[in-house]
Design an enzyme around this catalytic site. Structure first.
Site, PDB file in Angstrom:
ATOM      1  N   GLU A   1       0.855  -1.177   0.000  1.00 46.28           N
ATOM      2  CA  GLU A   1       0.000   0.000   0.000  1.00 46.28           C
ATOM      3  C   GLU A   1       0.900   1.239   0.000  1.00 46.28           C
ATOM      4  OE1 GLU A   1      -3.409  -0.228   2.405  1.00 46.28           O
ATOM      5  OE2 GLU A   1      -4.094   1.770   1.847  1.00 46.28           O
TER       6      GLU A   1
ATOM      7  N   ASP B   1      -5.112  10.523   6.891  1.00 48.31           N
ATOM      8  CA  ASP B   1      -4.036  10.144   7.794  1.00 48.31           C
ATOM      9  C   ASP B   1      -3.101  11.335   7.985  1.00 48.31           C
ATOM     10  OD1 ASP B   1      -5.186   7.988   6.250  1.00 48.31           O
ATOM     11  OD2 ASP B   1      -3.710   6.620   7.086  1.00 48.31           O
TER      12      ASP B   1
ATOM     13  N   GLU C   1      -2.262   0.524  13.329  1.00 46.04           N
ATOM     14  CA  GLU C   1      -3.347   1.009  12.478  1.00 46.04           C
ATOM     15  C   GLU C   1      -4.696   0.900  13.183  1.00 46.04           C
ATOM     16  OE1 GLU C   1      -3.849  -1.326   8.903  1.00 46.04           O
ATOM     17  OE2 GLU C   1      -4.992   0.279   7.930  1.00 46.04           O
TER      18      GLU C   1
HETATM   19  C1  RAM Z   1      -6.458   2.167   4.496  1.00 44.08           C
HETATM   20  C2  RAM Z   1      -5.268   3.016   4.619  1.00 44.08           C
HETATM   21  C3  RAM Z   1      -5.451   4.376   5.205  1.00 44.08           C
HETATM   22  C4  RAM Z   1      -6.858   4.844   5.263  1.00 44.08           C
HETATM   23  C5  RAM Z   1      -7.708   4.214   4.213  1.00 44.08           C
HETATM   24  C6  RAM Z   1      -9.141   4.638   4.261  1.00 44.08           C
HETATM   25  O1  RAM Z   1      -6.272   1.272   3.444  1.00 44.08           O
HETATM   26  O2  RAM Z   1      -4.299   2.317   5.334  1.00 44.08           O
HETATM   27  O3  RAM Z   1      -4.896   4.457   6.474  1.00 44.08           O
HETATM   28  O4  RAM Z   1      -6.861   6.244   5.138  1.00 44.08           O
HETATM   29  O5  RAM Z   1      -7.656   2.831   4.257  1.00 44.08           O
END
Ligand code: RAM
Length: 866
Positions: free
Chosen positions: A460, A467, A722
């Site tokens: 990713e 963020d 996360e």
């Molecule tokens: C995830 C990403 C990010 C977020 C989006 C919506 O895939 O890691 O942190 O902003 O989704």
């Protein structure tokens, strides 16, 4: 009072700038209370001649003073000095620095883009599938070179270079510069950055060779979660553009530029990809030579690199190596350097990387998704050889080494990131709070890699806007991110679509849709933050039209002022815990917030703001009508719903307290636990503290039951996760489909640690900390007994802290010259603060909350009974 920290275009001694009217700044320090600059004099020279002399200018300005000297020449070193005069008009000090211009005119580039002729690539010895960890037809990194002769050592030599891909330049077999993964990642369709290197010491009389190795990088490698490498995101194959400029003592100049007379080779780097890893065959010599192809004649949209490049900034030796797994004790971003002794030729060593371990001690790899993050080295068979991949990076704490048993002292993690100057420090009496602060800092280092990314490990690593905007205030505390974010803002603005929509990510790849609420809004929020924090008016000017277009875009599609249409992939309060905030509440709150910022920005820039002020007032009314009841409850009733309404000042005055009570009740009824996701969490502690509930903010800070920051730390986190439930006792790992252990978003509480726990903030009208608001907040729960923070701001050092000892509160503060401060000392006995008569104290006012002091610049210590 002395000037220090001189900067040009928000950088220290930048080599190769592109600005034609660079802005000059300095900081001030003094031990004398009340010191302030009344005047300055800048003198700039180039080649021994004065090109600018301001004379003595009566001005307190120290930040981003635009160049008004002679027009800048290309490739020229400018020296400038500043002399400062104090409030009495006495000259008190001077300092000097330099900057150097890059190639300012496009026609100064004689170089053309060169690359590999796919037809000429011999079908011999390609890596076998087994060798390659990356699916798809990875190719060996390009090695491009040219020999040249010089009659004598030049007095000055510069290499200007860039790549489609990532490159590392060399002169005479020696590495040039300390950039990593240059030229970094920008919206390449709009701009590729070139780098400037001083190679004066590396060119010698006689025969020389200039070379560069180029790998796919962001240009043609895997990026994001779309496994499209064969289709490539920007271009089919990497390429190089380079121009070596040699100046000799007799005034002559020699230029060696990429052209069809360079040769192409491949060497030990058999494949390299940011996500997949690097495969290096140490036995291989350079192949070739083969002719290069000229990729196209256009030089392309080149710009000088405007901020610090990615560099290796630290090395962490392995703490242990057990069962072949090296533990570096810290989740970090970079790569491993391995020293190998007495290997046999052809011995294959593989490095796999992981952030966490499974319970059986093996690497947990599932959350990397398609990122193989595997480096392979085939040994040459020397007595000592060193392997460190150069064209990839991984997010990891653990590295598994197979094919060799290393000595722990010879396995090192090399930490790399955009080299944002670290400017902040926070410390407290509580090791868990300190660990939280450390985890936030490591999340920032690891995710500021060319662009602000969401995560550094899986397939990713994108520049997600929400963020970035929730974390940006914290980022400005830890580091000087002025140039870093100003550059990225160009990508954000370039990404805006024709209808005025910012996007979810920048640069745009993989996802091409309108930005969601709180995501697209970063395009408004970040330029404003850069103005407020650094006094950077230029970034605000450059972004303003785009900011206004964003608000107009939302308005046009939502004429009734509730943001319900064109919400992109509305993510809501992303990754909240069982507390879905209604999307229309979140979206409309952000619509109001962005509109108010646009109005404020218009005022700063002297543009009409009335239209946005009125719109903001109407959105607020619509928000209250639609979502707020007479008892102060907000639709959805989640913590985040209240936080948005309170933080963005959407509620009528009489409903603020009822709303705060409801917010507090929700937290308390869960046993002092939060439910907030990415969006709400950034507001949580600040709003509680602002509304008299510092006790609850601290309770959340100290919580270590799930969900909380403390929970992750209790379970060994060295970075911010996360998800609150990235790993739990009750559920184990969250879905591997999305479970990064290094995401900075939930670390947005860092801003509050500096701002309220230690107490460094600025008043609403202050710019670049011109008027400090110092509100040290002793911990009502009693767990913290002291906290302090320091920040190297654009004006100079700001510090604030407090400690409680034997029922006495001590508050310390540092206010740099040119700033003033409002300091709130929380005491029940304001009369006993020994403030009166203290030099620098301009005014003292007791209140129910304590004593409010107005301070001139200086260093202060106050003591009072608690
Ligand atoms: C995830 C990403 C990010 C977020 C989006 C919506 O895939 O890691 O942190 O902003 O989704």
């Amino acid at each position: 009072m002395t000037p220090y920290g001189l900067q040009t275009e928000q950088r220290t001694e930048p080599l190769g700038i592109g600005a034609r009217q660079p802005r000059l700044s300095w900081k001030l320090r003094s031990d004398r209370p009340g010191a302030a600059q009344s005047a300055y004099r800048i003198i700039a020279t180039a080649d021994g001649e004065t090109v600018w002399d301001t004379g003595r200018r009566e001005s307190a300005d120290t930040i981003l003073i635009p160049w008004q000297g002679a027009g800048l020449r290309s490739a020229t070193r400018y020296r400038w000095s500043v002399e400062v005069f104090d409030e009495g008009g006495t000259s008190t000090g001077a300092a000097e620095t330099w900057f150097e211009t890059g190639l300012l005119e496009p026609d100064e580039w004689t170089a053309v883009w060169i690359g590999r002729d796919p037809v000429a690539l011999p079908p011999v010895d390609p890596p076998t599938d087994d060798d390659l960890v990356s699916p798809g037809p990875a190719e060996a990194a390009l090695h491009l070179r040219r020999d040249f002769d010089v009659p004598e050592q030049p007095i000055r030599a510069r290499l200007y270079a860039t790549a489609r891909g990532v490159y590392e330049p060399e002169l005479n077999g020696e590495r040039v510069g300390d950039h990593e993964l240059a030229p970094g990642w920008t919206e390449y369709h709009h701009r590729i950055q070139y780098q400037t290197y001083d190679v004066t010491g590396q060119v010698r009389a006689g025969r020389n060779t200039v070379a560069a190795t180029v790998a796919d990088g962001w240009w043609s490698g895997y990026v994001g979660f779309d496994p499209r490498r064969p289709a490539r995101h920007y271009g089919d194959a990497p390429g190089l553009l380079a121009q070596l400029v040699l100046d000799f003592a007799d005034g002559s100049r020699q230029i060696i530029a990429t052209a069809d007379d360079w040769t192409e080779h491949d060497g030990p780097v058999r494949s390299a990809d940011l996500m997949m890893g690097q495969f290096t065959d140490g036995r291989r010599e350079l192949s070739g030579p083969r002719p290069v192809v000229v990729l196209d004649t256009a030089v392309g949209p080149l710009t000088a690199e405007p901020d610090e490049p990615i560099r290796v900034t630290a090395e962490l030796p392995a703490v242990t190596v057990e069962n072949g797994i090296a533990d570096f004790g810290q989740n970090l971003v970079g790569r491993v350097r391995l020293t190998i002794r007495n290997a046999t030729a052809g011995q294959r060593i593989t490095l796999r990387h992981a952030e966490v371990l499974n319970t059986d001690g093996s690497l947990y790899l599932d959350n990397l998704r398609r990122a193989a993050a595997t480096d392979t080295y085939i040994c040459a068979g020397h007595e000592i050889e060193v392997f460190e991949p150069r064209f990839t990076f991984h997010g990891f704490r653990y590295a598994e080494v197979t094919g060799y048993t290393p000595d722990p002292a010879e396995v090192t993690a090399r930490v790399l990131h955009s080299d944002i100057p670290w400017t902040g420090r926070f410390e407290s009496s509580d090791p868990t709070v300190n660990q939280l602060h450390a985890n936030i800092g490591w999340g920032q280092r690891g995710n500021f890699v060319a662009v602000p990314t969401d995560c550094p490990q899986r397939d990713e690593r994108l520049g997600w806007l929400a963020d970035a905007q929730v974390f940006a205030p914290t980022a400005t505390r830890n580091a000087d991110v002025s140039a870093f974010f100003a550059r990225w803002m160009r990508d954000v603005v370039d990404g805006q679509d024709d209808d005025g929509a910012f996007r979810d990510i920048a640069p745009i790849i993989v996802l091409d849709r309108e930005g969601a609420p709180a995501w697209g809004d970063a395009g408004v929020i970040i330029p404003w933050l850069l103005w407020r924090t650094y006094g950077d008016r230029r970034v605000l000017e450059n972004s303003f039209d785009a900011m206004a277009r964003w608000v107009d875009h939302i308005h046009r599609h939502n004429p009734d002022l509730l943001w319900e249409h064109r919400t992109g992939n509305s993510y809501g309060d992303w990754l909240q815990i069982d507390a879905e905030t209604p999307r229309d509440v979140l979206a409309t709150a952000y619509f109001a917030h962005s509109t108010r910022i646009v109005a404020d920005a218009a005022d700063v820039l002297g543009r009409p703001s009335q239209r946005f002020r009125e719109l903001h007032a109407r959105i607020r009314d619509a928000f209250v009508d639609a979502f707020v009841a007479d008892d102060g409850s907000v639709k959805g009733g989640t913590q985040t719903a209240y936080l948005l309404a309170l933080a963005f000042e959407l509620l009528p005055a009489d409903l603020v307290h009822p709303a705060v009570d409801r917010l507090a009740h929700d937290i308390e009824s869960r046993g002092n636990r939060l439910t907030t996701g990415f969006v709400g969490v950034s507001l949580l502690c600040p709003v509680l503290a602002e509304h008299g509930r510092a006790d609850l903010a601290y309770a959340l800070l100290h919580q270590d039951e799930y969900p909380s920051w403390g929970y992750s730390i209790r379970h060994g986190a060295t970075t911010i996760w996360e998800r609150w439930d990235g790993w739990t006792e009750h559920g184990g790992f969250q879905s591997a489909a999305m479970n990064s252990f290094n995401h900075y978003s939930l670390g947005s509480v860092g801003d509050w640690l500096y701002g309220r726990v230690a107490g460094i903030d600025q008043t609403p009208g202050s710019v670049a900390y011109s008027e400090l608001l110092l509100r040290p907040t002793p911990d009502p729960t009693g767990r913290l007994t002291w906290a302090r923070a320091e920040q190297e701001t654009a004006r100079g050092l700001v510090a604030c802290g407090w400690s409680i000892d034997d029922d006495r509160l001590t508050v310390t503060a540092t206010v740099p010259p040119g700033s003033t401060a409002i300091l709130l000392i929380p005491t029940s006995d304001p009369g006993r603060v020994h403030a009166a008569g203290t030099p620098g104290v301009l005014r003292a006012e007791p209140s129910a909350a304590g004593l409010t002091l107005r301070l001139a610049s200086g260093r202060y210590t106050f003591t009072t009974p608690v």
